[in-house]
Motif scaffolding. Structure first.
Motif, PDB file in Angstrom:
ATOM      1  N   UNK A 101      32.051  48.062  44.109  1.00 43.05           N
ATOM      2  CA  UNK A 101      33.261  47.919  44.917  1.00 43.05           C
ATOM      3  C   UNK A 101      32.922  47.481  46.329  1.00 43.05           C
ATOM      4  N   UNK A 102      31.873  48.025  46.912  1.00 45.63           N
ATOM      5  CA  UNK A 102      31.489  47.656  48.273  1.00 45.63           C
ATOM      6  C   UNK A 102      30.744  46.329  48.329  1.00 45.63           C
ATOM      7  N   UNK A 103      30.322  45.838  47.153  1.00 41.67           N
ATOM      8  CA  UNK A 103      29.668  44.548  47.138  1.00 41.67           C
ATOM      9  C   UNK A 103      28.170  44.616  47.244  1.00 41.67           C
ATOM     10  N   UNK A 104      27.597  45.822  47.150  1.00 40.16           N
ATOM     11  CA  UNK A 104      26.155  45.930  47.347  1.00 40.16           C
ATOM     12  C   UNK A 104      25.367  45.268  46.233  1.00 40.16           C
ATOM     13  N   UNK A 105      25.962  45.174  45.046  1.00 39.30           N
ATOM     14  CA  UNK A 105      25.210  44.589  43.946  1.00 39.30           C
ATOM     15  C   UNK A 105      25.340  43.073  43.902  1.00 39.30           C
ATOM     16  N   UNK A 167      32.013  41.751  51.239  1.00 39.57           N
ATOM     17  CA  UNK A 167      31.408  41.683  52.569  1.00 39.57           C
ATOM     18  C   UNK A 167      29.886  41.726  52.419  1.00 39.57           C
ATOM     19  N   UNK A 168      29.199  41.014  53.318  1.00 38.46           N
ATOM     20  CA  UNK A 168      27.743  40.881  53.161  1.00 38.46           C
ATOM     21  C   UNK A 168      27.007  41.234  54.445  1.00 38.46           C
ATOM     22  N   UNK A 169      25.736  41.531  54.252  1.00 38.08           N
ATOM     23  CA  UNK A 169      24.852  41.759  55.405  1.00 38.08           C
ATOM     24  C   UNK A 169      24.072  40.491  55.728  1.00 38.08           C
ATOM     25  N   UNK A 170      22.967  40.707  56.472  1.00 38.26           N
ATOM     26  CA  UNK A 170      22.147  39.584  56.926  1.00 38.26           C
ATOM     27  C   UNK A 170      21.265  39.116  55.771  1.00 38.26           C
ATOM     28  N   UNK A 171      21.219  37.770  55.573  1.00 40.00           N
ATOM     29  CA  UNK A 171      20.321  37.246  54.550  1.00 40.00           C
ATOM     30  C   UNK A 171      19.260  36.350  55.180  1.00 40.00           C
ATOM     31  N   UNK A 172      19.687  35.262  55.782  1.00 38.19           N
ATOM     32  CA  UNK A 172      18.685  34.324  56.319  1.00 38.19           C
ATOM     33  C   UNK A 172      19.081  33.765  57.685  1.00 38.19           C
ATOM     34  N   UNK A 173      19.977  34.456  58.359  1.00 35.08           N
ATOM     35  CA  UNK A 173      20.433  34.115  59.725  1.00 35.08           C
ATOM     36  C   UNK A 173      21.351  32.898  59.773  1.00 35.08           C
ATOM     37  N   UNK A 174      21.167  31.947  58.900  1.00 35.22           N
ATOM     38  CA  UNK A 174      22.026  30.751  58.915  1.00 35.22           C
ATOM     39  C   UNK A 174      23.248  30.973  58.037  1.00 35.22           C
ATOM     40  N   UNK A 175      23.025  31.487  56.813  1.00 30.15           N
ATOM     41  CA  UNK A 175      24.178  31.819  55.969  1.00 30.15           C
ATOM     42  C   UNK A 175      24.920  32.976  56.604  1.00 30.15           C
ATOM     43  N   UNK A 176      26.205  32.792  56.894  1.00 28.76           N
ATOM     44  CA  UNK A 176      26.905  33.825  57.676  1.00 28.76           C
ATOM     45  C   UNK A 176      27.117  35.112  56.869  1.00 28.76           C
ATOM     46  N   UNK A 177      27.045  36.248  57.612  1.00 32.81           N
ATOM     47  CA  UNK A 177      27.506  37.496  57.014  1.00 32.81           C
ATOM     48  C   UNK A 177      29.018  37.573  57.211  1.00 32.81           C
ATOM     49  N   UNK A 202      36.422  42.088  66.753  1.00 36.53           N
ATOM     50  CA  UNK A 202      35.682  40.835  66.900  1.00 36.53           C
ATOM     51  C   UNK A 202      34.439  41.041  67.754  1.00 36.53           C
ATOM     52  N   UNK A 203      34.583  41.784  68.910  1.00 34.46           N
ATOM     53  CA  UNK A 203      33.469  41.923  69.829  1.00 34.46           C
ATOM     54  C   UNK A 203      32.371  42.813  69.259  1.00 34.46           C
ATOM     55  N   UNK A 204      32.755  43.837  68.502  1.00 31.72           N
ATOM     56  CA  UNK A 204      31.732  44.666  67.867  1.00 31.72           C
ATOM     57  C   UNK A 204      30.928  43.835  66.869  1.00 31.72           C
ATOM     58  N   UNK A 205      31.678  43.076  66.000  1.00 32.29           N
ATOM     59  CA  UNK A 205      31.026  42.247  64.983  1.00 32.29           C
ATOM     60  C   UNK A 205      30.160  41.181  65.639  1.00 32.29           C
ATOM     61  N   UNK A 206      30.678  40.547  66.706  1.00 31.98           N
ATOM     62  CA  UNK A 206      29.931  39.479  67.399  1.00 31.98           C
ATOM     63  C   UNK A 206      28.685  40.039  68.068  1.00 31.98           C
ATOM     64  N   UNK A 207      28.813  41.205  68.662  1.00 32.63           N
ATOM     65  CA  UNK A 207      27.657  41.829  69.302  1.00 32.63           C
ATOM     66  C   UNK A 207      26.560  42.069  68.275  1.00 32.63           C
ATOM     67  N   UNK A 208      26.959  42.578  67.109  1.00 32.92           N
ATOM     68  CA  UNK A 208      25.977  42.839  66.059  1.00 32.92           C
ATOM     69  C   UNK A 208      25.324  41.540  65.597  1.00 32.92           C
ATOM     70  N   UNK A 209      26.127  40.496  65.384  1.00 33.59           N
ATOM     71  CA  UNK A 209      25.588  39.203  64.921  1.00 33.59           C
ATOM     72  C   UNK A 209      24.619  38.617  65.940  1.00 33.59           C
ATOM     73  N   UNK A 327      24.814  48.836  72.267  1.00 29.55           N
ATOM     74  CA  UNK A 327      24.488  47.694  71.401  1.00 29.55           C
ATOM     75  C   UNK A 327      24.858  48.011  69.932  1.00 29.55           C
ATOM     76  N   UNK A 328      25.169  46.942  69.207  1.00 28.10           N
ATOM     77  CA  UNK A 328      25.509  47.096  67.779  1.00 28.10           C
ATOM     78  C   UNK A 328      24.568  46.236  66.941  1.00 28.10           C
ATOM     79  N   UNK A 329      24.447  46.641  65.665  1.00 27.40           N
ATOM     80  CA  UNK A 329      23.634  45.881  64.713  1.00 27.40           C
ATOM     81  C   UNK A 329      24.375  45.764  63.384  1.00 27.40           C
ATOM     82  N   UNK A 330      23.852  44.939  62.512  1.00 25.06           N
ATOM     83  CA  UNK A 330      24.451  44.738  61.173  1.00 25.06           C
ATOM     84  C   UNK A 330      23.522  45.388  60.149  1.00 25.06           C
ATOM     85  N   UNK A 331      24.054  46.387  59.435  1.00 23.58           N
ATOM     86  CA  UNK A 331      23.293  47.070  58.403  1.00 23.58           C
ATOM     87  C   UNK A 331      24.054  46.911  57.089  1.00 23.58           C
TER      88      UNK A 331
END
Length: 1544
Positions: A101-105, A167-177, A202-209, A327-331
């Motif tokens: 459901x969360x998309x982890x798989x 929803x996705x996390x970081x993969x290769x920096x170019x392909x967007x999360x 938006x600002x939280x997500x952008x800060x993390x990206x 600061x924020x990050x993407x996990x």
């Protein structure tokens, strides 16, 4: 959300517990259309009801189409077979399920698992972990892709309820999360609160990206978690009051980031919001998805850690406050703050991230060499459905908008396509667009959407004919047409949706479901200009009707147009599927060249025809299309075939198909001539026919302008092949054409004349036209010959010039006998080979490199269709057949139809339905139907595609002889009655929508159509051959009765089946049942004369049976009389029917039969059977006298019995009158329904003479006069004539054969004129000598005058003859006007007697009488012919040169001067050669007249008088005002002109 059963999902319950809402959800899930779901809800279809649904209920009550029925029933059956597997509640989901459901798989950037893309899989019972509670996942949608990152796409749109990847996390920096926020509630906030909410996310997500150095997109209007019916990632969209609020939300950057550098960098990384429209079929409210892209370029974010203080609206203080700057990050798919404990380590790793980002950017900026898609191959596959080239096996439906001028130079590929119709949205297309340019080379029919509404409720076949579909492309102006005074005007999109969309839906549905077979057409969208909604609506409708993207092609030269198209079209079809069927950015010039390279036929705007001077001329395609009743065979026939792209296997398949039993095609001859395949054997019949044609053509002067050559052939003996071989070999010597079926004679004649005269200067020096006509009845041939003949006469073409040769190819089981009896220009083709043919066939068999089973027809030919060989062959084929299989069942059906019904077949669509095979949607799953059959079925079936009329893809057994033997052997296991019962009770077949009319017609013929020798059958049958077979050989009549009852229901309560069932029952003396079915037929067709006549026939046969089995008693006598009188009443009801005037007379025959038999019965009843009984019976019938013995018992019958004599006399007179107007003929259709005795149908004049004598016999007053009266000498009779009452005289003349006009003229057909003359003298002696002072009734007087005219024709010197003057004086008693006007026989005599002799003038009184009589005759005929089918009129007499009574010559005198066999004499009458006969020309008087405003006149009566004469055939009347001469005929429809010639 839990508690009520209605809120529990259908997946959680067994089908038996479903409510209407559960059923609705399931129906939506499997793809049933909304309108059907609504209807089923109205009918209270719950789960238990669903499990028992039948096809008939869905078809009749829900009015569901067959494709949707198949889908529903198949899915329902799969649902019932699967085991119920309830799903766990959301709270019980395991870790793995939560992860899904969360998309982890999901691997970021990958397509979702194909299985998970089938949200309806649960309908089939295969439960999977992704199938959640309906409360969570009841809204179903397709998976879709993201918008292209950081690109402006003007035409990008999302579809509501479609699902984006998780929803996705970081993969290769170019392909967007990706991160989702629904704003489901927040979008309703006031602007200030909304901006702070959006800015915070938006600002939280952008800060993390930026800290992760990864591209990313945050989406608003997408479900970020499972809530209610919504799935995670589901597109819901939100209303946007003001886009400015979402733009202004970014102004918080300056407030939330510390320091101007971070603020500036953040501004550089966050893109302005993109507003993407969400399309929703259910509502017109606009909603949007708002997306912010974050692009942290390496050069901007290098060595920097970003922190932000998020804005939050304080409800307490009513103002915005900033949270702590962190600061924020993407996990994974989450955006948490960086814990203080991890901050140092995170900062240390930034340098590594910066390097990775730089390398990733460098890698992505490098130009990658991608494999370009092979557009040519893709286009070829799309347009040909995977075939090697494009031919006429597929139809094309073009949907297009405005073509620009530069595009119109590249449409040659369209000219070669087999285009069925065009949906054109360009209102100027006819003037300056595609239509106008296409029409320069090809003919089209211009239509509007309204033309497909079928408001007149025409039958399917009539509707197709009315629009000339299949004849030429139907060009539909879907948004009106400019510069056209009628029809619709163009309108904007909104008006179009309101007013014309429903018309488009109807047109698309009609084409896809009723007209074109499934998988037989490709829909080609040409996107040539800006896309508007109506064009997209057309795609939606075709997509829905065709159940998917299969057989679609989209071509767009402009990428911008294509992107707008896909953004709108994705409502029906997902983006990836659209891409599969699309050719984008390929110039139309390249499309043109590419498609032409795969087209089997090159664009040939003209074809060549031979010319009289030995040269050739051109026939343009447009001109040829105007001659659509003919299939013209040109000199260069098939030369446009691109043989270079044909493989050897294709050529072999064409040849094999012919030798397997298929109909020969022109390509067979062409390939043979080009030595691409073997020679085609020329049978003896070909050589005979060719010799006859040589002899006809080489005559210096033609014997007649229209010649006929007949080919009679046993079914399946190759007669059609011989005829086509003739046309092929003669196409360079004469102009050749095949006359298409179902074309009216006037059109065929017009087109044949135009073909003859095309590009010729001298009408007297044109090449003749050789016309092939197949399986046409004699009436059609006669009418066509007559029409052609009159055109020749009208155009003043030299009669010694050969204009047309009719090559008539008809089936017959007795071709040799017909050939012997017919003219010398007749050829027979039989199954048996001649001595000369046998070695040719043996040698050919050796040359053919095919397995014997695949050319079985040719092998059978080679064996002379030997019965034992066929039997052994069929035994071997059926040896391994599984008699319980569906395929064998199908073989039984086809064998039954093929054996009993000529030209029958079963459509492939019906076969697939019978075998339980639904039409596959996916292109790679679509196989040829024949490939799915068993080996045995493939050997005996041949796959046909009717390219001439119905265009139905079908199968039949390869040869009639094989069908007969297969049926014989299979019926040893399953009787024919059971096969037929199985066929007509198979609701899948009977109710299958496509080609249903054709199948029902075959079934109707199976039960109704009788065998007739006149049609070439071996025997005449009383009922259909199947019914006779079952009655005689399969368990008796009861089986036939049961079968007929089933057929009655299967054919939708067909009244004519009920009528035939009544006939069958009364022949078996089951009169009460017969009466019930006759009444049933009457209730359905209360005014149909055939049905009413059959009701009379039931009573007639019942009455006859009662008389034949009578045990004398008062009770039985009453029953007999009652039955007879009911029969007479039924016949009279038919006589008064208003539907078919000509049939009314048929029931008079039944009335006379019953009346005469009833009179004979009455004479045998006790009270009238003594010595004085007959006299007493006459007294009872003719006066008010009633014997005491019958006064009370017969009290209900007295009025009818006392009116019996008058009604019988009236019936005989009506029959005589009908036979005086028309030749005794009957149409093939009526022949099946006519219940009369054969003599009444085929020899009515003989029957009339016989019944007239019986009638007279029964009414003779003195018993001992009955036999002796006819033999007394004329002197005795004459001595008594003065004392005879009118009734006595009528009865005696009836007995002698002088009771009516027809019987009297029958004497002229006697081969012994003197014998006939003596009888006529005897009849004349029945009348008083001095008629001047004696008043006769008009009918009696007319009969007397006719006797005088007939006597003059047989015994011209008889002493009993009166002069013309005396007959004229007698005839002046006839009345020509008013209520008491005399009958047609009297008026006919006036026109005959008072016609002026050559050069003589009539007195004004005589002239007035003549004109009045002729006008009255014409008026009577017009009234009679209002409801009469076209029948051949009789011309009794012709005007001759002698004077007096000798100026009348009966037709028999002319026929005696015409030599030859009956068929040759008939040809001479039809061809007008009779009038060229020297003896006839000497005998008859040629009359001078003139034409004036399309009417024909002759001088007559007085000096300035003129009489209108009607041409016997209107086509013979010359155009304009001309002086003419003609022979004059006298007929009951007036005075007629024959052989009209324009005076030089």
């Amino acid at each position: 959300m839990e508690g009520s059963s209605s809120e529990i999902g259908w997946r959680d319950l067994s089908c038996e517990k479903w409510t209407e809402s559960h059923v609705n959800s399931w129906l939506k899930c499997i793809g049933i259309k909304e309108n059907y779901i609504i209807k089923m809800q109205e009918e209270d279809v719950t789960g238990p009801v669903l499990t028992t649904l039948q096809r008939e209920f869905l078809s009749t009550t829900i009015e569901m189409k067959s494709g949707q029925i198949e889908l529903l029933l198949n899915k329902r059956d799969e649902l019932l077979k699967s085991k119920p597997n309830k799903l766990k509640k959301g709270s019980d989901l395991g870790e793995k399920e939560r992860d899904i459901v969360k998309g982890k798989l999901f691997n970021p950037g990958q397509e979702p698992n194909p299985l998970s893309q089938k949200p309806c899989e649960g309908a089939e019972g295969d439960s999977s972990p992704t199938e959640l509670d309906a409360n969570l996942t009841s809204t179903e949608g397709s998976f879709c892709a993201f918008r292209n990152f950081d690109q402006h796409e003007e035409n990008c749109r999302y579809i509501k309820h479609n699902v984006l990847p998780p929803e996705t996390g970081i993969e290769n920096m170019i392909d967007p999360c990706h991160e989702y926020k629904s704003l489901e509630i927040a979008h309703k906030l006031d602007p200030e609160r909304l901006k702070s909410k959006v800015a915070s996310e938006v600002l939280r997500f952008a800060c993390a990206c930026m800290n992760m150095r990864s591209n990313g997109t945050i989406h608003f209007g997408i479900m970020d978690k499972i809530r209610g019916k919504h799935q995670h990632g589901e597109i819901i969209g939100v209303p946007v009051r003001s886009q400015v609020d979402f733009v202004d939300a970014l102004d918080y950057i300056e407030r939330c980031f510390r320091g101007s550098n971070q603020q500036c960098d953040t501004r550089s990384c966050i893109r302005n919001p993109r507003f993407i429209e969400v399309l929703d079929k259910e509502t017109s409210e606009k909603t949007w998805v708002i997306e912010y892209d974050v692009v942290p370029k390496a050069s901007i974010v290098k060595d920097k850690l970003f922190s932000v203080g998020l804005p939050k609206f304080s409800e307490k203080d009513k103002k915005i406050k900033l949270e702590e700057i962190v600061p924020y990050q993407r996990v994974g798919a989450n955006t948490p703050r960086i814990p203080d404990d991890d901050l140092v380590l995170f900062i240390q790793r930034l340098k590594e991230k910066d390097q990775q980002r730089k390398e990733a950017e460098s890698s992505s900026n490098q130009t990658t060499v991608e494999c370009e898609e092979d557009q040519k191959r893709k286009l070829s596959i799309l347009l040909t459905c995977g075939n090697m080239h494009m031919d006429n096996s597929m139809f094309y439906i073009i949907v297009t908008n405005t073509f620009h001028t530069e595009h119109l130079s590249h449409i040659s590929f369209l000219l070669n396509m087999n285009i069925f119709c065009v949906f054109d949205f360009d209102p100027d297309s006819k003037e300056s667009g595609l239509c106008g340019r296409y029409k320069e080379q090809k003919a089209v029919n211009l239509h509007f959407l309204d033309d497909y509404a079928n408001n007149d409720r025409l039958k399917h076949s009539d509707f197709v004919d009315s629009l000339q579909l299949f004849e030429r492309p139907s060009w539909m102006f879907c948004n009106g047409r400019n510069n056209f005074p009628g029809g619709e005007k163009p309108c904007d999109e909104k008006v179009w949706i309101k007013t014309r969309k429903k018309k488009l839906i109807k047109a698309v549905s009609l084409i896809c479901n009723d007209i074109l077979p499934r998988q037989s057409f490709v829909v080609l969208f040409l996107l040539m200009s800006d896309i508007e909604q109506p064009l997209v609506e057309t795609f939606h409708q075709f997509f829905a009707e065709m159940n998917g993207k299969d057989n679609f092609t989209v071509i767009s030269e402009s990428k911008k147009n294509y992107e707008k198209w896909t953004s709108l079209a994705q409502v029906s079809c997902d983006m990836s599927s659209l891409k599969e069927i699309s050719i984008v950015e390929m110039p139309l010039s390249h499309v043109d060249a590419t498609v032409q390279s795969i087209q089997l036929s090159k664009n040939q705007p003209t074809r060549t025809l031979p010319v009289s001077n030995g040269a050739l001329c051109f026939l343009k395609s447009v001109e040829e299309a105007m001659l659509d009743s003919l299939e013209i065979i040109s000199v260069d026939q098939c030369d446009d075939t691109n043989v270079d792209i044909m493989s050897e296997e294709e050529i072999r398949q064409i040849e094999r198909n012919f030798y397997h039993g298929g109909k020969i095609k022109w390509i067979n001859f062409w390939l043979s001539d080009k030595q691409k395949c073997g020679n085609i054997i020329k049978r003896d019949a070909y050589n005979e026919t060719s010799t006859i044609l040589d002899r006809i053509k080489q005559r210096h002067k033609a014997e007649r302008p229209i010649e006929s050559v007949n080919i009679y052939h046993q079914p399946g003996s190759g007669g059609s092949t011989v005829a086509r071989q003739i046309l092929w070999s003669w196409r360079k010597k004469v102009r050749c054409a095949v006359v298409k079926q179902s074309k009216d004679i006037t059109t065929v004649c017009e087109h044949a004349v135009r073909l003859r005269e095309h590009d010729e200067r001298d009408k007297d020096n044109c090449l003749p036209v050789l016309l092939l006509l197949e399986d046409r009845n004699a009436d059609y041939m006669h009418d066509l010959r007559r029409e052609l003949g009159h055109v020749i006469a009208t155009q003043k073409i030299n009669p010694s010039v050969l204009c047309f040769i009719l090559l008539i190819c008809n089936r017959s089981n007795r071709p040799k006998k017909i050939c012997t009896e017919s003219s010398s220009q007749t050829v027979a083709v039989r199954h048996q080979l001649t001595k000369a043919e046998k070695p040719l066939f043996s040698e050919k068999l050796k040359q053919l490199d095919f397995e014997p089973n695949f050319i079985l027809t040719f092998v059978l030919w080679n064996e002379g269709f030997n019965k034992s060989y066929i039997k052994d062959c069929v035994e071997n084929i059926l040896l391994k057949v599984d008699h319980s299989s569906l395929t064998t069942r199908l073989i039984r059906f086809v064998a039954l139809l093929n054996y009993y019904v000529e030209d029958s077949y079963l459509s492939v669509s019906h076969c697939e339905a019978s075998l339980g095979r639904a039409t596959h949607v996916e292109r790679d799953q679509c196989h040829a139907f024949v490939d799915q059959l068993s080996d045995e079925a493939r050997i005996i079936f041949i796959h046909l595609n009717d390219e001439s009329s119905t265009h139905i893809s079908s199968i039949r057994i390869i040869h009639p002889k094989l069908a007969e033997e297969i049926l014989t052997q299979l019926s040893a296991i399953v009787p024919q009655s059971d096969i037929a019962m199985d066929l007509i009770t198979d609701k899948v077949l009977i109710n299958h929508r496509f080609a249903r009319d054709e199948l029902l017609k075959f079934i109707r013929d199976l039960f109704i159509k009788r065998s007739k020798k006149s049609r070439g059958d071996s025997v005449d049958t009383t009922f259909s051959p199947l019914i006779e077979h079952i009655s005689n050989e399969e368990g008796g009549v009861q089986k036939a009765v049961d079968l007929m009852k089933a057929a009655y229901l299967a054919l939708g309560k067909d009244p004519y089946v009920a009528q035939q069932l009544a006939r069958l029952l009364y022949t078996e003396f089951r009169f009460e049942e017969a009466l019930k079915w006759a009444e049933e037929a009457k209730s359905l067709l209360p005014l149909d004369p055939f049905v009413l006549d059959t009701l009379g026939q039931v009573y007639k046969r019942w009455f006859y049976h009662l008389v034949d089995t009578r045990t004398p008693s008062p009770e039985s006598d009453i029953k007999i009389i009652s039955t007879a009188l009911k029969g007479i009443s039924a016949f009279r009801a038919s006589e008064k029917s208003l539907t078919k005037e000509d049939v009314n007379c048929c029931s008079y025959y039944g009335e006379v039969d019953v009346g005469c038999r009833l009179l004979k019965f009455l004479s045998e009843v006790n009270v009238f059977s003594n010595n004085t009984g007959k006299s007493e019976l006459m007294q009872y019938l003719l006066t008010d006298y009633i014997p005491e013995d019958v006064k009370r018992p017969w009290q209900g019958f007295h009025p009818q019995l006392k009116g019996l004599q008058k009604s019988l006399c009236n019936a005989l007179e009506c029959i005589s009158e009908d036979l005086s107007y028309f030749q005794p003929d009957i149409s093939e259709e009526d022949e099946e329904l006519d219940a009369r005795d054969p003599e009444q149908v085929y020899n009515p004049k003989k029957w009339l003479r016989r019944k007239s004598a019986v009638y007279a016999e029964l009414f003779c007053i003195i018993a001992d006069e009955s036999d002796q009266a006819a033999e007394r000498d004329s002197t005795d009779i004459a001595s008594q004539a003065e004392g005879l009452s009118p009734f006595q005289r009528q009865i005696r003349t009836y007995k002698l054969g002088g009771g009516n006009f027809t019987s009297i003229l029958s004497f002229l057909f006697d081969k012994h004129p003197q014998r006939a003359g003596k009888k006529l003298e005897t009849i004349i002696e029945m009348y008083p000598e001095n008629l001047t002072s004696y008043s006769l009734e008009p009918t009696e007087l007319a009969n007397y005058i006719v006797c005088q005219i007939a006597l003059n024709c047989t015994l011209p010197g008889s002493s009993k003859l009166l002069s013309l003057d005396r007959l004229q004086n007698l005839s002046k008693r006839f009345i020509t006007k008013g209520k008491n006007m005399s009958g047609p026989s009297a008026l006919f005599l006036l026109s005959l007697l008072f016609w002026p002799e050559s050069g003589n003038e009539l007195s004004s009184a005589h002239a007035q009488l003549l004109l009045s009589a002729i006008n009255a005759l014409q008026r009577l005929f017009e009234q009679k012919s209002l409801n009469t089918r076209r029948r051949k009129l009789l011309t009794h007499f012709f005007l001759a040169k002698p004077k007096g009574l000798n100026k009348f010559v009966h037709k028999t005198a002319i026929e005696a001067l015409v030599k030859g066999t009956p068929s040759e004499r008939n040809l001479k009458w039809l061809g007008g050669e009779v009038w060229k006969n020297e003896e006839v020309m000497k005998l008859l008087q040629r009359v001078e007249g003139w034409t004036e405003n399309g009417r024909l006149f002759v001088k007559g009566g007085t000096r300035d008088g003129k009489i209108r004469v009607y041409p016997r055939h209107s086509a013979s009347l010359p155009n304009g005002n001309e002086q003419v001469t003609f022979f004059l005929g006298f007929s009951f429809d007036g005075v007629v002109a024959c052989d009209i010639q324009v005076m030089e």
